[in-house]
Design an enzyme around this catalytic site. Structure first.
Site, mmCIF file in Angstrom:
data_model
loop_
_atom_site.group_PDB
_atom_site.id
_atom_site.type_symbol
_atom_site.label_atom_id
_atom_site.label_comp_id
_atom_site.label_asym_id
_atom_site.label_seq_id
_atom_site.Cartn_x
_atom_site.Cartn_y
_atom_site.Cartn_z
ATOM 1 N N HIS A 267 17.235 -25.216 9.389
ATOM 2 C CA HIS A 267 18.524 -26.053 9.702
ATOM 3 C C HIS A 267 18.267 -27.009 10.926
ATOM 4 O O HIS A 267 18.755 -28.028 10.875
ATOM 5 C CB HIS A 267 19.288 -24.977 10.370
ATOM 6 C CG HIS A 267 19.402 -23.414 9.493
ATOM 7 N ND1 HIS A 267 20.342 -23.490 8.545
ATOM 8 C CD2 HIS A 267 18.683 -22.531 9.446
ATOM 9 C CE1 HIS A 267 20.378 -22.356 8.151
ATOM 10 N NE2 HIS A 267 19.449 -21.768 8.491
HETATM 11 C C1 BDR Z 1 20.956 -21.246 13.146
HETATM 12 O O1 BDR Z 1 20.800 -20.205 13.746
HETATM 13 C C2 BDR Z 1 19.401 -19.857 14.268
HETATM 14 O O2 BDR Z 1 18.800 -18.744 13.642
HETATM 15 C C3 BDR Z 1 18.597 -20.994 13.692
HETATM 16 O O3 BDR Z 1 17.550 -21.387 14.498
HETATM 17 C C4 BDR Z 1 19.514 -22.204 13.542
HETATM 18 O O4 BDR Z 1 19.513 -22.919 14.858
HETATM 19 C C5 BDR Z 1 21.247 -21.333 11.746
HETATM 20 O O5 BDR Z 1 22.340 -20.579 11.594
#
Ligand code: BDR
Ligand code: CA
Length: 342
Positions: A267
């Site tokens: 992400h």
């Molecule tokens: C986001 O949530 C976190 O667990 C990850 O690092 C990312 O920023 C994804 O939903």
């Protein structure tokens, strides 16, 4: 009998792609950025990309409690920068929890420390005094150019900055955040983790009037690495790539335990790359508001791209929302970034 054309209308109206509005750095004129992060497996890869891309000038890294407790996130950020040969980048510790309510963590995915089972060598550069907001203020004030903020964790520090230092708004070129989703969430069916973890802060950010790009699950769920990619990272020279392979292996093992696919959405790296590569992410204009309540839609980012409704209610779109990405190219960009790291 004529068929009713309404039958089969979608309930998810994908908006038309539009030209991006966010700034983009070039190797000749790198874009100054501050990365606000809760490392975090995918955060670790985002930091790597922020260090490696010549189109970006990483002014500083600030931590926030999210994937793990903030002291782990701070320590991870410092150790990762040391691993990536970026001891010149200052790090400051930010909020331990959201503006209201208890800390939401994602240790079931990222491990108790935030970086799975990986142990990194200690950083040598001392932590910056005064905390995350103070460091952001110093860096923004000292920068001759407006700075892009790249929050890839809960938005607590950013909301505190906007609330406490409104005079700095003209010096914020962009808030390119990883969070939210026009479609379904991941922390809950309604909400993506970063927004769910501090919906009040997210409300403040989306209502700020500053230029925003929302890199949410709509695009990041297409920015994945799988088992083949893990093998590519493991085969690269350099300790940084070996660590990336280790983090991926941890994520895949966890996903397997949860009965999910052996791939991982990276992400946070998408938000960083969007500011370096002009045509990687396809965006559309939306008006996004956040559900800051504690009900079943808590943390939901409600995206409206309907010209008809916006016109009718005299509202304007307030952000670019990431919708498309070329996965192969994304993977190649990550691999290329790691090739340049120690
Ligand atoms: C986001 O949530 C976190 O667990 C990850 O690092 C990312 O920023 C994804 O939903
Ligand atoms: Ca994160």
């Amino acid at each position: 009998m004529s068929a009713d054309p309404r039958i089969g209308w979608p309930t998810f109206y994908a908006a038309k792609l539009s030209p991006r509005r966010s700034p983009v750095g070039t190797a000749a004129k790198p874009l100054p950025i501050i990365l606000d992060t809760d490392p975090g497996l995918d955060d670790a890869l985002a930091i790597a990309v922020a260090v490696a891309r010549p189109e970006l000038k990483l002014l500083g890294v600030t931590s926030v409690g999210g994937n793990a407790d903030v002291h782990h996130c701070t320590d991870n950020a410092r150790r990762l920068l040391h691993l990536y040969g970026a001891d010149d980048v200052p790090v400051a510790e930010g909020a331990a929890g959201p503006l209201s309510g208890p800390l939401e963590r994602a240790t079931e995915i990222h491990g108790e420390s935030g970086l799975g089972a990986t142990k990194l060598a200690e950083a040598t550069r001392p932590l910056e005094p005064g905390g995350a907001v103070a460091l952001m203020v110093r860096l923004i004030e000292a920068s001759p150019e407006p700075v892009a903020l790249v929050p890839v964790g809960p938005l607590t520090n950013i909301a505190m900055l906007l609330r406490g230092f409104p005079h700095l708004a003209p010096k914020i070129a962009e808030i390119c955040l990883m969070g939210g989703s026009v479609g379904e969430g991941n922390a809950t069916a309604s909400a993506e983790f970063n927004i769910y973890a501090d919906p009040v802060a997210a409300e403040i950010v989306f209502a700020s009037g500053l230029p925003i790009t929302m890199i949410g699950l709509d695009v990041t769920h297409h920015a994945t690495l799988g088992a083949d990619d893990l093998a590519t990272f493991a085969a690269l020279p350099g300790a940084s790539a070996k660590v990336a392979a280790e983090l991926l292996a941890f994520a895949f093992a966890r996903a397997k335990e949860w009965g999910q696919h052996e791939w991982m959405a990276i992400h946070d790296a998408v938000a960083v790359l969007h500011l370096a590569i002009p045509d990687l992410v396809g965006v559309a204009r939306y008006r996004v508001v956040v559900d800051g309540t504690n009900g079943p839609a808590r943390g939901r980012t409600i995206g409206d791209a309907s010209d008809y409704r916006l016109k009718r209610d005299r509202l304007e779109a307030n952000c670019d929302v990431g919708l498309t990405i070329d996965r192969e190219r994304f993977v190649q960009l990550l691999v290329d970034a790691y090739r340049t790291l120690p």
